[in-house]
Design an enzyme around this catalytic site. Structure first.
Site, PDB file in Angstrom:
ATOM      1  N   LYS A  39       0.860  -1.192   0.000  1.00 47.47           N
ATOM      2  CA  LYS A  39       0.000   0.000   0.000  1.00 47.47           C
ATOM      3  C   LYS A  39       0.886   1.229   0.000  1.00 47.47           C
ATOM      4  CE  LYS A  39      -3.685   0.306   2.549  1.00 47.47           C
ATOM      5  NZ  LYS A  39      -4.387   0.350   3.858  1.00 47.47           N
TER       6      LYS A  39
HETATM    7  C1  E4P Z   1      -7.512   0.911   4.549  1.00 46.00           C
HETATM    8  O1  E4P Z   1      -6.946   0.576   3.546  1.00 46.00           O
HETATM    9  C2  E4P Z   1      -7.484   2.293   5.065  1.00 46.00           C
HETATM   10  O2  E4P Z   1      -6.182   2.577   5.476  1.00 46.00           O
HETATM   11  C3  E4P Z   1      -8.449   2.386   6.203  1.00 46.00           C
HETATM   12  O3  E4P Z   1      -9.679   1.809   5.820  1.00 46.00           O
HETATM   13  C4  E4P Z   1      -8.634   3.810   6.693  1.00 46.00           C
HETATM   14  O4  E4P Z   1      -9.687   3.786   7.622  1.00 46.00           O
HETATM   15  P1  E4P Z   1      -9.955   4.970   8.653  1.00 46.00           P
HETATM   16  O5  E4P Z   1     -10.418   6.168   7.900  1.00 46.00           O
HETATM   17  O6  E4P Z   1     -11.010   4.410   9.561  1.00 46.00           O
HETATM   18  O7  E4P Z   1      -8.665   5.218   9.383  1.00 46.00           O
END
Ligand code: E4P
Length: 224
Positions: free
Chosen positions: A85
């Protein structure tokens, strides 16, 4: 639509993998830090728990060469199916171009606009992750952004998939599905909420009580 688990909580991962139809696990530095565990051991344990499901792990590097090096090291450690990622920026795009040539999957993350998603896909990202709840929080229509990204990918027959992220409730997941998101990543609690309904509980209670009036504690198997 693919459902992915957005957590690094091993017990939760094992439970969701056992009961729900899922295709993988996503993490980010916040999710990993929440476990306050040995980073390498935690990732290896997640891989053991999920077998050959996808594992998406976020880089903490900010320069393209460092991102590529981290991705290679994580890929060597965790094996496929693996996706690094990378938060969207110019260095991330450069790293994505290199990694996609090397055959290492990229999930471009922290996406808030369709143009960020389009550029990520053209650079070679396999998934782009728009943050639905964080958009909704600023009245910027998270599911609308998902829908526009899907539309643009369709317009140009782009293979990249939308992995909608940052969900806080069932309605947001429902809207992402209506927007034809290819995948969503959600926390373990939201998996439970997705299948919960008080009318289902009432229906099952009715079936149980009617059955017991005639057959008592006997089960179907006791009677055949
Ligand atoms: C996943 O890939 C993201 O990093 C995550 O869903 C972010 O979620 P949040 O906005 O609850 O931190």
């Amino acid at each position: 639509m693919e459902f992915i688990i957005d957590t690094a909580d091993l017990a939760a991962i094992r439970r969701i993998v056992e009961y729900f139809p899922v295709t993988g696990v996503t993490t980010n530095p916040t999710i990993i830090a929440r476990e306050n565990a040995d980073f390498k051991a935690l990732l290896v344990a997640i891989r053991e728990a999920i077998g050959n499901l996808q594992l998406h792990v976020q880089t903490t590097a900010t320069k393209a060469e460092d991102i590529v090096a981290e991705a290679e090291a994580l890929h060597d450690l965790l094996g496929d199916p693996f996706f690094i990622k990378i938060p969207i920026d110019a260095e991330g795009l450069k790293a994505t171009k290199i990694l996609s040539q090397m055959g290492i999957g990229v999930t471009m993350t922290a996406i808030f606009t369709p143009q960020q998603a389009l550029m990520s896909a053209l650079a070679g990202a396999t998934y782009v992750a728009p943050y639905v709840n964080r958009l909704d929080n600023i009245c910027a229509d998270g599911s609308g952004v998902v829908e526009e990204i899907v539309q643009i990918f369709d317009n140009y027959a782009i293979d990249a998939k939308v992995l909608a992220a940052s969900f806080k409730n069932v309605e947001q997941v429902h809207k992402a599905a209506l927007a034809a998101s290819h995948a969503v990543t959600i926390n373990p609690e939201l998996f439970d909420q997705l299948i919960c309904h008080p009318l289902t509980d009432a229906a099952v209670a009715g079936f149980t009580s009617d059955w017991k009036k005639v057959y008592g504690e006997k089960t179907v198997q006791d009677l055949i």
